[in-house]
Enzyme design. Structure first.
Site, PDB file in Angstrom:
ATOM      1  N   GLN A  23      99.815  86.608 121.116  1.00  0.00           N
ATOM      2  CA  GLN A  23      99.203  87.961 121.384  1.00  0.00           C
ATOM      3  C   GLN A  23      98.153  88.573 120.176  1.00  0.00           C
ATOM      4  O   GLN A  23      98.514  88.170 119.117  1.00  0.00           O
ATOM      5  CB  GLN A  23     100.354  88.987 121.383  1.00  0.00           C
ATOM      6  CG  GLN A  23     101.370  88.847 122.768  1.00  0.00           C
ATOM      7  CD  GLN A  23     102.303  90.072 122.899  1.00  0.00           C
ATOM      8  OE1 GLN A  23     102.956  90.045 121.904  1.00  0.00           O
ATOM      9  NE2 GLN A  23     102.307  90.581 124.052  1.00  0.00           N
ATOM     10  N   HIS A  60      99.767  97.429 116.101  1.00  0.00           N
ATOM     11  CA  HIS A  60     100.460  98.560 115.915  1.00  0.00           C
ATOM     12  C   HIS A  60     100.124  99.626 115.013  1.00  0.00           C
ATOM     13  O   HIS A  60      99.861  99.164 113.898  1.00  0.00           O
ATOM     14  CB  HIS A  60     102.215  98.076 115.485  1.00  0.00           C
ATOM     15  CG  HIS A  60     102.545  97.344 116.679  1.00  0.00           C
ATOM     16  ND1 HIS A  60     102.717  95.855 116.655  1.00  0.00           N
ATOM     17  CD2 HIS A  60     103.324  97.557 117.972  1.00  0.00           C
ATOM     18  CE1 HIS A  60     103.034  95.238 117.704  1.00  0.00           C
ATOM     19  NE2 HIS A  60     103.477  96.558 118.464  1.00  0.00           N
ATOM     20  N   LYS A  73     102.145 104.153 129.128  1.00  0.00           N
ATOM     21  CA  LYS A  73     101.139 103.118 128.691  1.00  0.00           C
ATOM     22  C   LYS A  73      99.918 103.142 129.744  1.00  0.00           C
ATOM     23  O   LYS A  73      99.933 103.673 130.707  1.00  0.00           O
ATOM     24  CB  LYS A  73     101.611 101.815 128.591  1.00  0.00           C
ATOM     25  CG  LYS A  73     101.834 101.046 129.991  1.00  0.00           C
ATOM     26  CD  LYS A  73     102.396  99.621 129.962  1.00  0.00           C
ATOM     27  CE  LYS A  73     102.553  99.089 131.229  1.00  0.00           C
ATOM     28  NZ  LYS A  73     103.090  97.741 131.150  1.00  0.00           N
ATOM     29  N   HIS A  97     101.339 101.069 120.300  1.00  0.00           N
ATOM     30  CA  HIS A  97     101.540  99.508 120.631  1.00  0.00           C
ATOM     31  C   HIS A  97      99.821  99.192 121.383  1.00  0.00           C
ATOM     32  O   HIS A  97      99.822  99.758 122.279  1.00  0.00           O
ATOM     33  CB  HIS A  97     102.442  99.140 121.424  1.00  0.00           C
ATOM     34  CG  HIS A  97     103.741  99.369 121.275  1.00  0.00           C
ATOM     35  ND1 HIS A  97     104.666  98.370 120.783  1.00  0.00           N
ATOM     36  CD2 HIS A  97     104.464 100.605 120.972  1.00  0.00           C
ATOM     37  CE1 HIS A  97     105.738  99.250 120.239  1.00  0.00           C
ATOM     38  NE2 HIS A  97     105.710 100.374 120.456  1.00  0.00           N
TER      39      HIS A  97
END
Length: 660
Positions: A400, A404, A487, A533
């Site tokens: 990934q 953060h 999100k 995030h």
């Protein structure tokens, strides 16, 4: 005969109409062949449903999403009838509509072959032409069990009637919490029973209302999606309102198959998934490694310019870390099982965020340091069931591009705004330009989500305002949030119109609290930061696959593993092109020379198959004039280009990140 007053609702238009007792929805929309069902009192019903006084009726056209689902579910029934006629011992599973098609599961002695599918499709066409009626019949559990005594999977579904959450995906098309119904397929002339199935419906009026369909493939599938259950044979098909739409869909699938990243990965020697490593664990070959490095290097440079700090974390941790973060209780099924070392349990890293929290917590933090943006290319491992692993797009080990951001509540709106702009701009740099945003929110009825309603609303509203500034479509996703916060997901369309979920941005008030994260505010008090995030690519592997399919393997020159290939007309011209390649490499370009014994035309064909942006050709005249000739991927050619000018053209195309 009494009058029955009904209201017809079409979009925003309402029409009051008086009909007689016994009038059905079919009678209400007689002559309109586009209407295949009706929504009566908010419920989808067959056109054969009689109307009651006061009913509000909305026509369902075959081109609507509800209409397509009904068309495809009805076609699934025709498939099941054909299977039981040609394979009398077959037992029925479930047959729901799915995106762009349908499937039906069967318990059969042997897997279906391509020849079987051809026979089934022919029989389905015969059933379609017969115009069999789909007739709904209410029954009791007891009568249904007696009627379907030879269908063990249907009996199991009857036992699940009304048991919310117990039925598999697709089983809701068979049974529900309400009345139990069976659909009979009746001969249009005699009314004789041709076939029957347990089903909630609704269905098309007759099989003649199925305009165009095709069986696609068969595959193994566990009953109700559990590996503990028996493996059945699933037949997939597609159905469309017109033959033209069916053809367009099949053409689209053919193009998608050409672009399949698994196929291109092998053809272009980019990556592989060796059996010795295991499903979902890929290795990148040298050429794929070049593409991946360029992707990462450019992303790294952009992050450095935007004030991110790079960190690294290990691949394994004590299990307790994921208990603290809340991931273990919520995502245990997606994590590899723990291993014991030195009397303690350890787990493979499934998420990077808990380790980034430890970095934040490693020393005291001041408000002057915020926002603190941590970034990592962090490899994680997640247990995906073998049935869903798919090349690089659904893997068990992947990296990934994870960041953060820790900030104050006051900084959060501006940070989300700039972060979303940064994400979209970077995706555009890689060649994706058609976006929409999806806002995933909390389900207030679920106990999965941590934290109070007020903080969730604050986080959700901040995301909504950031999204609004991008002037892009915003699609709601109720209940789709992570357990710790809402999100935004960036959905990007590729070159052939498929939508891919790319970047995600999540606001989290929960993990800072669970890890006791604090900073010293300007007034000297200790405050909890907001945690954001953000995964820009999602994963390097998945983004690699998306770009590979988007470009059909023909990467723009800046991403191409080989940007230019020297092709000598004869062996005498190899040294000249080797000098050209050396000059190019000195400028940071990726240029090779094909010095093999193949003839020039074969070298050109090989370069075209490898989808190399520039073919640099040289013969006697080019050498004499200090020039080269270009052949481009589209077959066009430019001759007699001075070497320096040729080098500048390649460098310019690479620098501008454009396609040639």
């Amino acid at each position: 005969m009494a009058d029955v007053r009904v209201t017809i609702q079409r979009d925003s238009e309402r029409e009051e109409r008086v009909v007689t007792t016994g009038t059905t929805a079919a009678g209400l929309f007689e002559g309109d062949r586009a209407v295949v069902a009706a929504r009566i009192g908010g419920q989808l019903r067959d056109l054969a449903c009689p109307l009651a006084d006061g009913d509000e009726v909305e026509p369902v056209e075959i081109t609507s999403q509800d209409g397509l689902d009904i068309l495809r579910h009805s076609t699934a029934h025709v498939l099941a009838q054909a299977v039981q006629e040609l394979f009398p011992e077959a037992k029925l599973g479930i047959g729901p509509p799915i995106r762009d098609g349908f499937y039906y599961d069967f318990d059969v002695a042997e897997p279906f072959t391509p020849e079987d599918l051809k026979r089934l499709e022919k029989r389905m066409q015969q059933i379609q032409k017969q115009g069999q009626l789909f007739s709904r019949r209410v029954t009791t559990d007891e009568d249904a069990r007696a009627e379907l005594a030879d269908e063990p999977y249907k009996l199991e579904l009857i036992g699940l009637k009304g048991a919310a959450g117990d039925a598999a995906e697709g089983a809701e098309a068979e049974v529900g919490a309400g009345e139990l119904t069976i659909y009979d397929n009746l001969d249009a002339k005699s009314g004789d029973l041709c076939w029957r199935d347990l089903c909630r419906g609704p269905h098309l009026p007759t099989t003649r209302h199925i305009p165009a369909f095709r069986l696609m493939r068969s595959a193994a599938a566990y009953w109700r999606g559990s590996e503990k259950n028996k493996q059945l044979q699933r037949v997939y098909g597609t159905a469309w309102p017109t033959k033209e739409e069916l053809k367009a869909h099949l053409d689209f699938l053919a193009e998608a198959e050409k672009r399949d990243h698994r196929r291109l990965g092998q053809e272009l020697d980019l990556f592989s998934v060796p059996d010795e490593l295991g499903s979902g664990l890929a290795v990148f070959h040298p050429k794929g490694g070049v593409v991946r490095k360029v992707m990462e290097d450019y992303s790294r440079r952009r992050h450095e310019e935007s004030g991110y700090d790079f960190v690294n974390t290990p691949h394994i941790t004590k299990t307790k870390l994921f208990e603290t973060s809340g991931h273990l209780p919520n995502y245990a099924e997606s994590m590899f099982p723990p291993m014991e070392l030195d009397g303690q349990e350890y787990m493979l890293k499934a998420m990077n965020c808990p380790m980034h929290n430890l970095i934040f917590r490693s020393r005291g933090r001041s408000y002057r340091e915020l926002p603190l943006r941590l970034f990592e290319f962090g490899t994680v491992y997640r247990y995906e069931k073998s049935g869903v692993v798919h090349g690089l797009t659904r893997a068990r080990g992947f990296t990934q591009d994870d960041s953060h951001i820790y900030c104050t509540k006051e900084q959060m709106p501006e940070e989300l705004d700039s972060l979303l702009t940064f994400v979209l701009d970077l995706l555009r740099d890689y060649g994706l330009t058609d976006f929409e945003l999806e806002l995933s929110t909390r389900d207030p009825e679920s106990d999965k989500f941590l934290g109070g309603e007020a903080e969730w609303e604050e986080a959700t509203e901040a995301l909504r305002q950031a999204a609004a500034k991008q002037d892009l479509p915003l699609v709601p996703d109720p209940g789709g949030a992570a357990f710790y916060g809402p999100k935004i997901s960036v959905q990007a369309k590729d070159a052939i119109g498929r939508s891919w979920q790319m970047s995600t941005i999540q606001v989290d008030f929960q993990q800072p609290a669970r890890f006791g994260l604090e900073y010293t505010a300007a007034d000297g008090s200790r405050q909890q930061p907001v945690m954001i995030h953000r995964a820009l690519f999602g994963s390097i592997e998945r983004f690699f696959a998306v770009l590979l399919e988007h470009y059909a393997g023909a990467f723009p020159a800046w991403l191409a593993p080989v940007q230019a290939l020297g092709i000598p007309i004869g062996d005498d011209h190899v040294p000249y092109l080797a000098e050209f390649a050396a000059e190019a490499r000195a400028r940071g370009l990726r240029v090779e020379v094909d010095s093999s014994s193949d003839r020039m035309q074969k070298k050109i064909r090989n370069a075209q198959k490898a989808k190399i942006p520039f073919m640099v050709i040289a013969g006697d005249e080019d050498v004499a004039n200090g020039a080269v000739s270009f052949r481009y991927r589209d077959g066009s050619q430019k001759n007699g280009i001075p070497r320096e000018e040729a080098l500048r053209e390649i460098a310019d195309v690479v620098e501008r990140r454009v396609q040639v």
